[in-house]
Scaffold this motif. Structure first.
Motif, PDB file in Angstrom:
ATOM      1  N   GLU A 263      58.124  14.953  23.641  1.00 56.61           N
ATOM      2  CA  GLU A 263      57.693  14.169  22.489  1.00 56.61           C
ATOM      3  C   GLU A 263      57.892  14.914  21.175  1.00 56.61           C
ATOM      4  O   GLU A 263      58.124  14.299  20.132  1.00 56.61           O
ATOM      5  N   GLU A 264      57.811  16.257  21.227  1.00 57.63           N
ATOM      6  CA  GLU A 264      57.939  17.029  19.999  1.00 57.63           C
ATOM      7  C   GLU A 264      58.283  18.478  20.317  1.00 57.63           C
ATOM      8  O   GLU A 264      57.799  19.040  21.311  1.00 57.63           O
ATOM      9  N   LYS A 302      56.404  25.588  20.267  1.00 59.63           N
ATOM     10  CA  LYS A 302      55.460  24.579  20.732  1.00 59.63           C
ATOM     11  C   LYS A 302      56.246  23.362  21.220  1.00 59.63           C
ATOM     12  O   LYS A 302      57.064  22.816  20.483  1.00 59.63           O
ATOM     13  N   ILE A 303      55.990  22.981  22.466  1.00 59.31           N
ATOM     14  CA  ILE A 303      56.663  21.818  23.044  1.00 59.31           C
ATOM     15  C   ILE A 303      55.593  20.865  23.571  1.00 59.31           C
ATOM     16  O   ILE A 303      54.770  21.252  24.407  1.00 59.31           O
ATOM     17  N   ARG A 304      55.611  19.637  23.053  1.00 56.20           N
ATOM     18  CA  ARG A 304      54.668  18.630  23.544  1.00 56.20           C
ATOM     19  C   ARG A 304      55.373  17.782  24.595  1.00 56.20           C
ATOM     20  O   ARG A 304      56.372  17.118  24.306  1.00 56.20           O
ATOM     21  N   GLY A 309      51.074  17.740  28.292  1.00 52.02           N
ATOM     22  CA  GLY A 309      50.481  18.075  27.000  1.00 52.02           C
ATOM     23  C   GLY A 309      51.291  19.130  26.271  1.00 52.02           C
ATOM     24  O   GLY A 309      52.480  19.326  26.533  1.00 52.02           O
ATOM     25  N   GLU A 310      50.645  19.860  25.356  1.00 47.49           N
ATOM     26  CA  GLU A 310      51.340  20.861  24.545  1.00 47.49           C
ATOM     27  C   GLU A 310      51.353  22.216  25.236  1.00 47.49           C
ATOM     28  O   GLU A 310      50.337  22.688  25.734  1.00 47.49           O
ATOM     29  N   ILE A 312      52.760  26.317  24.654  1.00 47.87           N
ATOM     30  CA  ILE A 312      53.159  27.246  23.601  1.00 47.87           C
ATOM     31  C   ILE A 312      53.718  28.512  24.241  1.00 47.87           C
ATOM     32  O   ILE A 312      53.073  29.109  25.106  1.00 47.87           O
TER      33      ILE A 312
END
Length: 323
Positions: A263-264, A302-304, A309-310, A312
């Motif tokens: 997602e991010e 940081k990978i969501r 979830g996230e 790090i």
């Protein structure tokens, strides 16, 4: 306590000769997985399908060996059980041969006899098949593989039938007191946990990073992976794709785990680029290139991920693991 490389080691494609050779430089042995082709060749693969590792949706068990032998796993050929056992025997190391399908016990047994191995076990989740082999040949060494906490009576049954027990490391506690020397916990990527298992005298542990575990125990270093997701991410990185200089660090990562929805992606202390526009689906076997521009001493990635979830990761931790 023996330290065995899980499918070889995480630095090279799993269950390949390159991965085994690298693991055997520092480990006491290796763990590997067997799948039989349609024409009876015992190949090495955790999955029946080659999709996760190659991006090619080809089922090993439904294919003849000639149909898959030229498929590469990050440049490495599909290995056979005979090739791996020849390597292990030549280096006089230990091997844990995990049988993934109950139809393969007889063929695996015959190959093991052919090589006259001294230091080995045949392991599987298929306990009945293992036990039938044991009753047929009492000299064969077997290990029951499982992912649960056995009851006392169940444990007694396991101990009566199997030479060794292979529980997931999370399920090892005092119920095994008196039998620790017959345990082979998996998959131990944490130095502190490895030190604990050494202190209780387990027979062996299985690790994706046998070199780091060996080094950590020998030099009494602290925990290697404080972040449980870091070990998975390290395994995804193709070491041959790494490019670095003073300001940039780039690599390709291959999704070996499962389909993921990213997602991010962002970074503190630098800039990060991937060759996909977020959000995106990261399919099994698919490669993604990460390019990091370093602006501060230790950028944090940081990978969501929708599924977990996230997460790090410190760039230093990634680089340290890849040294």
């Amino acid at each position: 306590m023996l330290i065995l490389g899980h499918r070889g080691c995480a630095y090279f494609p799993e269950n390949t000769l390159k991965s085994f050779e690298e693991a055997l430089k520092t480990s006491d042995g290796i763990e590997l997985d067997v799948q039989k082709t349609k024409d009876g060749v015992l190949t090495l693969s955790h999955d029946e399908s080659l999709l996760r590792l190659t991006g090619i949706d080809k089922n090993i068990r439904e294919s003849k060996f000639d149909e898959i032998k030229d498929i590469k796993i990050q440049g490495e050929k599909i290995a056979t059980l005979e090739e791996a056992l020849a390597l292990v025997k030549n280096m006089k190391k230990f091997v844990d041969i995990e049988v993934k399908n109950p139809e393969d016990f007889r063929e695996v047994y015959e190959v093991v006899k052919k090589f006259d191995l001294k230091e080995y076990i045949i392991s599987s989740f298929w306990h009945d098949g293992l036990y039938r082999l044991k009753k047929e040949d009492s000299k064969i060494k077997i290990a029951f593989l499982y992912v649960h906490q056995p009851t006392k009576s169940e444990l007694e049954n396991y101990l009566a039938k199997s030479d060794f027990l292979k529980p997931n490391f999370n399920y090892v506690h005092e119920i095994y007191e008196g039998y620790y020397h017959r345990l082979i916990p998996w998959t131990v990527n944490d130095v502190e946990k490895a030190k604990f298992f050494k202190s209780i005298n387990v027979f062996a542990i299985i690790s994706d990073f046998p070199d780091k575990i060996h080094e950590g125990i020998k030099e009494e270093k602290n925990m290697f992976f404080s972040n449980p997701y870091l070990s998975y991410f390290i395994q995804m990185i193709d070491r041959n794709s790494i490019k670095r200089d003073n300001k940039t660090f780039s690599f390709e990562a291959v999704n070996y785990i499962m389909p993921l929805h990213i997602e991010e992606i962002n970074i503190e202390g630098g800039k990060i680029e991937v060759n996909k526009e977020t959000p995106f689906s990261w399919n099994q076997g698919e490669r993604i290139r990460f390019t990091i521009t370093i602006e501060e001493e230790d950028p944090k990635i940081k990978i969501r991920v929708r599924e977990i979830g996230e997460v790090i990761f410190s760039l230093k931790d990634i680089q340290k693991a890849l040294v």
